[in-house]
Design an enzyme around this catalytic site. Structure first.
Site, PDB file in Angstrom:
ATOM      1  N   ASP A  75      19.674   5.204   0.606  1.00 48.76           N
ATOM      2  CA  ASP A  75      20.881   5.485   0.908  1.00 48.76           C
ATOM      3  C   ASP A  75      22.052   3.774   0.373  1.00 48.76           C
ATOM      4  OD1 ASP A  75      19.496   3.274   2.561  1.00 48.76           O
ATOM      5  OD2 ASP A  75      20.831   4.258   5.026  1.00 48.76           O
ATOM      6  N   ASP A 161       1.293  20.398 -17.687  1.00 54.00           N
ATOM      7  CA  ASP A 161       2.314  20.677 -18.621  1.00 54.00           C
ATOM      8  C   ASP A 161       3.520  19.791 -18.940  1.00 54.00           C
ATOM      9  OD1 ASP A 161      -0.248  22.667 -18.290  1.00 54.00           O
ATOM     10  OD2 ASP A 161       1.199  24.318 -17.356  1.00 54.00           O
ATOM     11  N   ASP A 221     -12.011   4.166   4.814  1.00 55.17           N
ATOM     12  CA  ASP A 221     -12.572   4.132   6.488  1.00 55.17           C
ATOM     13  C   ASP A 221     -11.920   2.978   6.952  1.00 55.17           C
ATOM     14  OD1 ASP A 221     -14.920   5.581   6.633  1.00 55.17           O
ATOM     15  OD2 ASP A 221     -15.571   4.016   5.532  1.00 55.17           O
ATOM     16  N   ASP A 249      -1.526  -5.597 -13.457  1.00 55.50           N
ATOM     17  CA  ASP A 249      -1.079  -4.431 -14.811  1.00 55.50           C
ATOM     18  C   ASP A 249      -0.235  -3.302 -13.564  1.00 55.50           C
ATOM     19  OD1 ASP A 249      -0.990  -6.885 -16.868  1.00 55.50           O
ATOM     20  OD2 ASP A 249      -3.094  -5.644 -17.095  1.00 55.50           O
ATOM     21  N   GLU A 251      -1.234  -0.104 -14.485  1.00 56.90           N
ATOM     22  CA  GLU A 251      -2.000   0.686 -15.070  1.00 56.90           C
ATOM     23  C   GLU A 251      -1.576   2.432 -14.671  1.00 56.90           C
ATOM     24  OE1 GLU A 251      -5.870   0.222 -15.129  1.00 56.90           O
ATOM     25  OE2 GLU A 251      -5.474  -2.131 -15.645  1.00 56.90           O
ATOM     26  N   GLY A 273     -19.134  11.475   1.561  1.00 61.37           N
ATOM     27  CA  GLY A 273     -18.754   9.663   2.573  1.00 61.37           C
ATOM     28  C   GLY A 273     -17.361   9.763   3.188  1.00 61.37           C
TER      29      GLY A 273
END
Length: 407
Positions: A75, A161, A221, A249, A251, A273
């Site tokens: 805002d 795409d 977890d 960084d 990435e 898991g």
């Protein structure tokens, strides 16, 4: 008788004092020395102004726009800026996704909201019985940002795409209660946990049984327990929280195709898991297109029996995409901004200084808090000798002009 009216004249006695002090010698017209002017402070001010003006030509406006996009609420600012001013050089598309939505919280249930670094998805939501945590049968469903399909298409096989990779600058969320003060009850708890996407070789429940390299999430977890660093408050006060990049960084992460659930189909929760499921729903509506390098914000809203809890949920995120050359978005892309080390350092400083969360009322002053952190940090850095100090002094001068730039 003749009276002698002649008054005697009283003779005044002179008192002569002998001293050994020498009489002052009259001063000659000797020209006075000019008063020394305090030029040091004035010289420092001139040098400071010179450094600020010199830094104006070296420090980019995209660096400041990057900080504003990352930390200012929508805002106040909806400009996505020019991107992250690091050492990456290439064409990018910047985007600031924003979602405003009314939400009702079911009584006698605990609602869990995950603000995860998943492009196009605003948040994941699930509710469990009051006082419990998600279990293996719990499924978190996706709620999208507007414009998901325009960016990632209507099919799971065509998610990349338009763009091939992405990276986050920040994620933000605010819950602003709208409940009647006589009807609300419950609390809000917020904490963060690092969740990462991993590729694992799993057996697949097919006939005959096979194995495949599939995606799964590690770190979920952390959702099953309130972290030591947490925020807890009454529901009616709301909450505001944000997550930033903690990695060394910024990435890029790949855009994924063909993923609608985690763990994927034919892989059970017990095998993967993961403690619970994530489902994006129909592929024409939503999908899991990636997982960025940001901590996930976990929000638990507890509503006891009889409570009528409603709120406005606002979430927004600043992202940078790499467009494909044959995509329409490529024409709207631009070169990544030049590296701005000082702006990146201030990003880290602000990230370390902000709490896990604050009440919703303090969101309005969040940008003011960020500006005060930046100004305080730059005031210290400007005393460092060399180009770092000069750049910091220049940016400190710029930060004083934030108001003029609309910051």
């Amino acid at each position: 008788m003749v009276r002698n009216n002649n008054r005697r004249r009283q003779r005044t006695q002179r008192i002569v004092t002998t001293t050994t002090q020498t009489a002052p010698v009259p001063q000659q017209n000797v020209p006075k020395q000019p008063r020394r002017r305090r030029n040091r402070a004035r010289r420092n001010r001139r040098q400071g102004r010179a450094m600020n003006m010199g830094a104006l030509t070296r420090l980019s406006q995209p660096g400041l726009a990057f900080l504003k996009c990352a930390f200012a609420p929508p805002d106040f600012n909806t400009d996505p800026g020019k991107g992250i001013p690091d050492r990456f050089e290439g064409k990018v598309v910047t985007r600031k996704d924003v979602l405003n939505q009314s939400i009702n919280f079911t009584a006698n249930r605990d609602t869990f909201i995950l603000i995860a670094p998943t492009p196009g998805v605003a948040y994941w939501v699930a509710d469990v019985p009051a006082g419990t945590f998600p279990i293996s049968t719990t499924t978190f469903n996706a709620v999208n940002f507007p414009g998901f399909n325009s960016m990632f298409g209507n099919a799971a096989a065509s998610r990349s795409d338009q763009v091939s990779s992405f990276r986050y600058a920040s994620m933000n969320v605010g819950i602003y209660p709208t409940s009647n003060l006589m009807q609300f009850a419950g609390s809000i708890t917020v904490w963060k946990c690092p969740v990462k996407l991993s590729n694992v070789q799993f057996p697949v429940a097919t006939t005959p049984a096979t194995s495949a390299l599939v995606h799964t999430l590690v770190g979920l977890d952390g959702v099953l327990a309130v972290g030591p660093d947490n925020f807890s408050e009454s529901f009616i006060k709301g909450v505001f929280s944000q997550s930033v990049c903690n990695e060394p960084d910024f990435e890029f992460s790949d855009i994924l195709e063909g993923i609608q659930t985690l763990p994927p189909a034919n892989v059970t929760v017990a095998t993967s898991g993961q403690p619970f499921n994530l489902a994006a729903g129909a592929e024409a509506v939503s999908g899991i297109v990636g997982w960025g390098n940001m901590d996930t914000i976990v929000i638990r809203v507890s509503a006891p029996t009889g409570a009528v809890n409603s709120a406005i949920l606002k979430t927004w995120a600043c992202l940078e995409y790499r467009p494909n050359p044959n995509a329409m978005l490529y024409q709207f892309g631009h070169d990544s901004p030049p590296c701005d080390e000082v702006a990146l350092q201030e990003y880290r400083t602000v990230a370390r200084s902000l709490p896990v969360a604050v009440i919703a009322a303090q969101n309005a002053s969040m940008w003011e808090r960020v500006k005060s952190i930046i100004k305080s940090s730059l005031a210290m850095a400007s005393n460092v000798p060399g180009p770092i100090g000069i750049a910091a002094s220049g940016l400190s001068g710029l930060s004083a002009l934030f108001e003029g730039f609309g910051f």
